[in-house]
Structures are given as structure tokens and as C-alpha cells.
Design a protein around this motif. Structure first.
Motif, PDB file in Angstrom:
ATOM      1  N   ARG A 280       0.843  -1.192   0.000  1.00  0.00           N
ATOM      2  CA  ARG A 280       0.000   0.000   0.000  1.00  0.00           C
ATOM      3  C   ARG A 280       0.877   1.240   0.000  1.00  0.00           C
ATOM      4  O   ARG A 280       1.891   1.296   0.682  1.00  0.00           O
ATOM      5  CB  ARG A 280      -0.891   0.003   1.231  1.00  0.00           C
ATOM      6  CG  ARG A 280      -1.726   1.249   1.303  1.00  0.00           C
ATOM      7  CD  ARG A 280      -2.811   1.165   2.285  1.00  0.00           C
ATOM      8  NE  ARG A 280      -3.559   2.423   2.239  1.00  0.00           N
ATOM      9  CZ  ARG A 280      -4.520   2.708   3.055  1.00  0.00           C
ATOM     10  NH1 ARG A 280      -4.884   1.839   3.966  1.00  0.00           N
ATOM     11  NH2 ARG A 280      -5.141   3.849   2.979  1.00  0.00           N
TER      12      ARG A 280
ATOM     13  N   ASP B  33      -4.008  10.602   3.670  1.00  0.00           N
ATOM     14  CA  ASP B  33      -4.702   9.488   4.310  1.00  0.00           C
ATOM     15  C   ASP B  33      -5.012   9.793   5.779  1.00  0.00           C
ATOM     16  O   ASP B  33      -5.934   9.223   6.350  1.00  0.00           O
ATOM     17  CB  ASP B  33      -3.870   8.205   4.218  1.00  0.00           C
ATOM     18  CG  ASP B  33      -3.771   7.694   2.798  1.00  0.00           C
ATOM     19  OD1 ASP B  33      -4.727   7.905   2.027  1.00  0.00           O
ATOM     20  OD2 ASP B  33      -2.737   7.099   2.443  1.00  0.00           O
TER      21      ASP B  33
ATOM     22  N   TYR C 237      -1.284  -6.403  14.002  1.00  0.00           N
ATOM     23  CA  TYR C 237      -1.314  -5.085  13.393  1.00  0.00           C
ATOM     24  C   TYR C 237       0.110  -4.555  13.282  1.00  0.00           C
ATOM     25  O   TYR C 237       1.024  -5.022  13.953  1.00  0.00           O
ATOM     26  CB  TYR C 237      -2.213  -4.114  14.164  1.00  0.00           C
ATOM     27  CG  TYR C 237      -1.810  -3.866  15.593  1.00  0.00           C
ATOM     28  CD1 TYR C 237      -0.859  -2.911  15.919  1.00  0.00           C
ATOM     29  CD2 TYR C 237      -2.385  -4.587  16.624  1.00  0.00           C
ATOM     30  CE1 TYR C 237      -0.476  -2.694  17.222  1.00  0.00           C
ATOM     31  CE2 TYR C 237      -2.027  -4.365  17.932  1.00  0.00           C
ATOM     32  CZ  TYR C 237      -1.073  -3.413  18.224  1.00  0.00           C
ATOM     33  OH  TYR C 237      -0.704  -3.205  19.520  1.00  0.00           O
TER      34      TYR C 237
ATOM     35  N   MET D 158      -2.146  -0.342  11.386  1.00  0.00           N
ATOM     36  CA  MET D 158      -2.632  -1.000  10.173  1.00  0.00           C
ATOM     37  C   MET D 158      -2.788  -2.488  10.433  1.00  0.00           C
ATOM     38  O   MET D 158      -1.940  -3.106  11.080  1.00  0.00           O
ATOM     39  CB  MET D 158      -1.643  -0.801   9.015  1.00  0.00           C
ATOM     40  CG  MET D 158      -1.466   0.643   8.599  1.00  0.00           C
ATOM     41  SD  MET D 158      -0.244   0.826   7.301  1.00  0.00           S
ATOM     42  CE  MET D 158      -1.072   0.069   5.933  1.00  0.00           C
ATOM     43  N   ASN D 159      -3.867  -3.065   9.899  1.00  0.00           N
ATOM     44  CA  ASN D 159      -4.037  -4.508  10.020  1.00  0.00           C
ATOM     45  C   ASN D 159      -3.242  -5.197   8.915  1.00  0.00           C
ATOM     46  O   ASN D 159      -2.598  -4.540   8.094  1.00  0.00           O
ATOM     47  CB  ASN D 159      -5.516  -4.901  10.008  1.00  0.00           C
ATOM     48  CG  ASN D 159      -6.217  -4.524   8.724  1.00  0.00           C
ATOM     49  OD1 ASN D 159      -5.606  -4.220   7.706  1.00  0.00           O
ATOM     50  ND2 ASN D 159      -7.544  -4.530   8.768  1.00  0.00           N
TER      51      ASN D 159
ATOM     52  N   GLU E 258      -5.160  -2.011   5.785  1.00  0.00           N
ATOM     53  CA  GLU E 258      -6.150  -1.000   6.124  1.00  0.00           C
ATOM     54  C   GLU E 258      -5.722  -0.260   7.375  1.00  0.00           C
ATOM     55  O   GLU E 258      -5.260  -0.862   8.346  1.00  0.00           O
ATOM     56  CB  GLU E 258      -7.512  -1.661   6.371  1.00  0.00           C
ATOM     57  CG  GLU E 258      -8.036  -2.426   5.198  1.00  0.00           C
ATOM     58  CD  GLU E 258      -9.201  -3.322   5.565  1.00  0.00           C
ATOM     59  OE1 GLU E 258      -9.372  -3.644   6.764  1.00  0.00           O
ATOM     60  OE2 GLU E 258      -9.950  -3.705   4.656  1.00  0.00           O
ATOM     61  N   ILE E 259      -5.883   1.051   7.357  1.00  0.00           N
ATOM     62  CA  ILE E 259      -5.596   1.854   8.550  1.00  0.00           C
ATOM     63  C   ILE E 259      -6.766   1.676   9.511  1.00  0.00           C
ATOM     64  O   ILE E 259      -7.903   1.975   9.181  1.00  0.00           O
ATOM     65  CB  ILE E 259      -5.394   3.334   8.192  1.00  0.00           C
ATOM     66  CG1 ILE E 259      -4.225   3.494   7.234  1.00  0.00           C
ATOM     67  CG2 ILE E 259      -5.180   4.151   9.449  1.00  0.00           C
ATOM     68  CD1 ILE E 259      -4.063   4.903   6.705  1.00  0.00           C
ATOM     69  N   VAL E 260      -6.465   1.185  10.689  1.00  0.00           N
ATOM     70  CA  VAL E 260      -7.498   0.911  11.681  1.00  0.00           C
ATOM     71  C   VAL E 260      -7.697   2.116  12.600  1.00  0.00           C
ATOM     72  O   VAL E 260      -8.825   2.494  12.898  1.00  0.00           O
ATOM     73  CB  VAL E 260      -7.134  -0.337  12.519  1.00  0.00           C
ATOM     74  CG1 VAL E 260      -8.174  -0.613  13.570  1.00  0.00           C
ATOM     75  CG2 VAL E 260      -6.955  -1.532  11.609  1.00  0.00           C
TER      76      VAL E 260
END
Length: 179
Positions: free
Chosen positions: A111, A117, A147, A169-170, A174-176
Motif C-alpha cells: 500500500r 490518508d 497489526y 494497520m491490520n 487497512e488503517i485501523v
């Protein structure tokens, strides 16, 4: 007789609607090139922009692996094509490419992150819009949590003010959460 009448009415409606859509499409197509050419001609292009990162650090991959996790994280800082205008000059924005791989070598995710973001997770966006992504640091968690923790270091070029945002991030990229 009713069937013939309904067929005739529906045929008339289809022909009428089709001609209206074609006329609308033709007017939209004819006006599109003029608006595109004027916007591209009037858009300011960045000239003589500076970078807040040394050229030797751009494109260099930093690899991190924890003993408690079965993944390897690679961070690569690159220069973005966009720029941020400041009071004195303009500065190129930077991106960070995060790639996580398993021990077997198969890729979990890849990513590219921008400073933009962060805007989805913060309440104030003015400071982020004025700043430049300077570096990203991997923070080890020393546990088996699933994570990845990264710290984005932003620099405001005029005031030299720095801001740090911690991203969680997981393993899907994806940004958690952002702190």
C-alpha cells in the motif's frame, strides 16, 4: 387493437427518449474539450520546488522484522508528483510504500500512503495540508498482535514545526486507527 396501440405508444416513447439523450450527449461532448483545455492551460505547474528529504533517502527500502511476528515490513519513501505551496517556496510531497511479506516470501499487502490518508482520521486538516511527509518509522510492538504500527513524521516547511501521527494497520493494509 389495444396491443397495437400500446406497441405504437411505447415505440414512440423509446424513439423520443433516445433522440433527447443523443442530443444531450452531443452537447456534452462538444463542450467537454473546451473546458478541459482551459483548465489544463490555466493550472499552475510547480517550478523550482524543493524537497525536505535528501535525495539519497528517496527510493531506499528500509526492512523491519520482529522476532515475535512472522512478517517482514518494507518501507520505501518516494517523491510524489504533487507539491505544497508555502509562503516562501513550494515543496514536493512524499509518499511511503508499505509492503508486508510472510516468512515464506508471499506478499500480505502493498500500500502507498500519503499524508492525505491522515485526513480521514483527524479533526483538524489545516496543519496536515500545510505540511510535508518527511519520514515514516516502523514501531515494534513486541507482541503477537496482528497489526503494524507506523509513525508518520510531518514537517511544516515555513515554521519547521513537526507533527507525529501513529498509524495502526491490520495485515490487509487497512488503517485501523490514528493517534
Amino acid at each position: 387493437m389495444k396491443n397495437a396501440f400500446l406497441l405504437l405508444v411505447s415505440l414512440a416513447l423509446l424513439i423520443g427518449c433516445g433522440q433527447t439523450e443523443k442530443a444531450h450527449d452531443n452537447t456534452a461532448k462538444s463542450s467537454t474539450p473546451t473546458t478541459d483545455s482551459t483548465t489544463s492551460a490555466s493550472a499552475p505547474k510547480p517550478s523550482n520546488c524543493q524537497s525536505v528529504v535528501d535525495a539519497k533517502n528517496l527510493g531506499k527500502a528500509d526492512v523491519y522484522q520482529e522476532s515475535g511476528k512472522s512478517i517482514k515490513v518494507t518501507l520505501t519513501l518516494n517523491q510524489d508528483s504533487s507539491s505544497t505551496q508555502s509562503a516562501n517556496s513550494c515543496y514536493f510531497n512524499n509518499t511511503i510504500t508499505v509492503m508486508a511479506t510472510k516468512k515464506s516470501g508471499s506478499q500480505l499487502f502493498k500500500r502507498t500512503l500519503l499524508k492525505d490518508d491522515l485526513l480521514y482520521f483527524t479533526k483538524t486538516d489545516d496543519a496536515i495540508n500545510k505540511s510535508i511527509l518527511q519520514k515514516v518509522i516502523y514501531k515494534p510492538t513486541f507482541n503477537g498482535q496482528r497489526y503494524i504500527t507506523l509513525t508518520m513524521h510531518l514537517l511544516e516547511p515555513d515554521s519547521k514545526k513537526t507533527m507525529d501521527y501513529t498509524l495502526f494497520m491490520n495485515y490487509f493494509g487497512e488503517i485501523v486507527k490514528v493517534k
